[in-house]
Enzyme design. Structure first.
Site, PDB file in Angstrom:
ATOM      1  N   GLU A 298      59.509  28.972 -17.382  1.00  0.00           N
ATOM      2  CA  GLU A 298      58.202  29.542 -17.020  1.00  0.00           C
ATOM      3  C   GLU A 298      58.173  29.819 -15.521  1.00  0.00           C
ATOM      4  OE1 GLU A 298      53.520  28.096 -17.283  1.00  0.00           O
ATOM      5  OE2 GLU A 298      55.118  26.613 -17.055  1.00  0.00           O
ATOM      6  N   LYS A 359      51.366  33.059 -23.446  1.00  0.00           N
ATOM      7  CA  LYS A 359      50.842  31.704 -23.615  1.00  0.00           C
ATOM      8  C   LYS A 359      49.446  31.734 -24.225  1.00  0.00           C
ATOM      9  CE  LYS A 359      50.152  27.395 -21.025  1.00  0.00           C
ATOM     10  NZ  LYS A 359      50.226  26.737 -19.695  1.00  0.00           N
ATOM     11  N   CYS A 410      55.030  25.356 -21.481  1.00  0.00           N
ATOM     12  CA  CYS A 410      54.507  24.240 -20.692  1.00  0.00           C
ATOM     13  C   CYS A 410      53.613  23.308 -21.524  1.00  0.00           C
ATOM     14  CB  CYS A 410      53.785  24.763 -19.462  1.00  0.00           C
ATOM     15  SG  CYS A 410      53.656  23.551 -18.113  1.00  0.00           S
TER      16      CYS A 410
END
Length: 553
Positions: A298, A359, A410
């Site tokens: 990321e 995301k 994440c």
């Protein structure tokens, strides 16, 4: 003539003899209650710290069972009001220690989030006290732990799952249970072991009045605790893949940890591009085998490659040098001027950028500001979040060379539904692209690594963590770590990992086990309220707050 009045009949004599005796008794009882309250408060706070030590980076998982047992004992036989206080003084120290890594953002954010999360444990304490006299209470108490986690994982603003009992038990005898019922089943088993331990302690307190029924109860509790603790060891974990893929994970590192980890523009991107080109040179020299795919973390590109020609050129140059499809993490502008998107982009050495995943669960106050127009005027530090992250609408299932991957980004690895939907959508290996540079060497990367280990077991798939500054790791489907990097170092990991098409029972059942157990906890609270109303009619049940030796376990 004088009249003799007996001492016990004289009004003044009664006052002078009764008052000095009664007052010390009342004061003594009051002081005893205060001392007992402070002792319970101190014990609850200590138990919360015990639970924090069960989590990474300490990994003392047995303390999670002891902490649950302590909270069960401290709320047993208490009023709901007392239980609420006990839950609060247990939960606040727990979250303050567990989430200490948030201090890098600000002490107000750290304390505020810890207080918000502690409110859920406050409610748990009240519910444990309410249900503490129900028959079969160890089961209801364990269910209430799952109820509390169920609510905290979703509320408010999408929830914050950190601190689940399951995440302290990613390498314990309870871990294999994740393949049957996911993280909620692991949490339930841990909580059940703790509440059964508390039940055995209560039986031991009453040993002087123990009879045959008490011995039977103790034996049953020991057997149930043994099953809850060791039953997971009988669960088969599928580890054999249908085929394999050779991967290389690139950790390019950042200029400095903390809030300003990006440094100057292009620096983080250059780090990852340089590391990839160096890997390509070693492959060309025959020092390392060529991977099938390469994975960047990321934010490995700190500029939008679609709108910035230099970023596009730098990524394309690095991917062409290695000659295999590469998953690139980048911040992409849009879909309008007020938003950006956190994406994983499949970059082909011949055709350039292709499929991408956005995301789905941006982090409140980190990646977007709720109630921006109001809060920005009050908390000026929020101006650092210049644009809100726009949430994606689909799963991260993408074809990366020969592998169909399931990408999560994440903090998304903490959310059951996001990871499960990715696996059920066809992902054959899980990829976690992450950037923990803000929280380097704070314990947060270790906590996130533990979550990834649990996901490997839960879904029976290898998990590949690519981090900008660490911890990157290759995790086998049984949750074991094949290789990992250190933090704040540039490094690459290579491995042959299995690709699996099969699904675990947890994948098939989905959220059903969690909902079932959570609802059981709520039903137990309802049953306790009804039982309390019946007792109010006068059944002779011991009052809340009586010594444990006088209350039946």
């Amino acid at each position: 003539m004088q009249v003799a009045v007996p001492v016990d009949e004289a009004p003044h004599a009664v006052e002078s003899s009764a008052e000095p005796v009664a007052a010390p008794g009342r004061w003594a009882r009051a002081r005893a209650r205060v001392r007992a309250g402070w002792r319970r408060t101190a014990l609850a706070a200590g138990a919360g710290l015990l639970l924090a030590a069960a989590f990474p980076p300490y990994d003392l998982w047995p303390l999670s069972v002891l902490a649950v047992a302590a909270l069960s004992l401290l709320t047993f036989g208490r009023t709901v009001r007392q239980g609420l206080w006990t839950g609060f003084v247990f939960g606040l120290p727990f979250f303050l220690w567990l989430l200490v890594w948030i201090r890098v953002i600000g002490s107000d954010a750290w304390i505020g989030l810890s207080l918000a999360e502690a409110l859920f444990v406050t409610a748990l304490g009240g519910a444990l006290a309410l249900t503490s006299r129900l028959p079969g209470r160890p089961v209801w108490a364990a269910s209430l732990w799952v109820t509390q986690e169920w609510a905290r994982d979703r509320l408010p603003l999408g929830g914050f799952p950190w601190g689940r009992l399951a995440f302290a038990n990613t390498a314990s005898p309870y871990t294999p249970l994740a393949a049957l019922g996911g993280a909620p089943l692991v949490s339930f088993a841990v909580a059940l072991s703790g509440t059964l331990l508390a039940y055995l302690v209560l039986l031991a307190v009453r040993r002087r009045t123990a009879g045959p029924r008490t011995a039977v109860r103790a034996t049953a509790a020991v057997l149930c605790a043994a099953v809850a603790t060791t039953g997971g060891m009988l669960v088969p974990i599928p580890t054999k893949g249908d085929d394999t893929v050779k991967v290389a994970l690139v950790q390019g590192n950042v200029p400095r940890p903390g809030m300003d980890f990006l440094g100057r523009p292009m620096q983080v991107l250059d780090n990852h591009a340089d590391a990839t080109e160096q890997l390509a040179e070693r492959i060309k020299a025959g020092q390392e085998p060529r991977p099938d795919v390469v994975i960047w973390p990321e934010n490995s590109s700190d500029l939008d490659p679609y709108s910035d020609p230099l970023a596009y050129q730098r990524i394309d140059q690095a991917v062409r040098s290695i000659g295999v499809p590469t998953l690139v993490g980048a911040l992409v502008d849009g879909p309008d001027a007020q938003h950006v998107q956190n994406e994983g982009i499949v970059w082909d050495p011949a055709t350039g950028p292709g499929a991408h995943y956005t995301k789905q669960h941006p982090v409140p106050f980190g990646e977007y500001v709720p109630f921006r127009s109001v809060l920005m005027k009050v908390i000026t530090r929020l101006q650092r979040v210049a644009h809100d992250f726009y949430p994606g609408k689909g799963t991260g299932v993408m074809q990366l060379g020969p592998a169909k991957i399931g990408d999560v980004i994440c903090f998304e690895v903490a959310y059951d539904e996001i990871v499960r939907d990715t696996v059920n959508g066809g992902g054959r290996v899980l990829v976690v692209q992450t950037n923990n540079a803000t929280y380097a060497r704070s314990g947060q990367p270790d906590q996130q690594l533990a979550m990834s280990r649990l996901r490997a077991v839960e879904h029976g798939q290898a998990v590949l963590i690519a981090a900008t500054s660490g911890i990157s790791a290759v995790i086998r489907p049984d949750g074991s770590i094949e290789s990992r990097t250190q933090e704040l170092t540039a490094a690459e990991l290579s491995a042959d990992v299995p690709l699996r098409d099969g699904r675990t029972l947890a994948d098939r059942l989905g959220a059903a086990p969690e909902w079932t157990v959570a609802v059981l906890g709520l039903l137990a609270c309802g049953a306790a309220v009804l039982a309390g109303r019946r007792r109010a009619g006068g059944s002779g049940t011991p009052a809340a707050g009586e010594p444990l030796s006088k209350v039946a376990p």
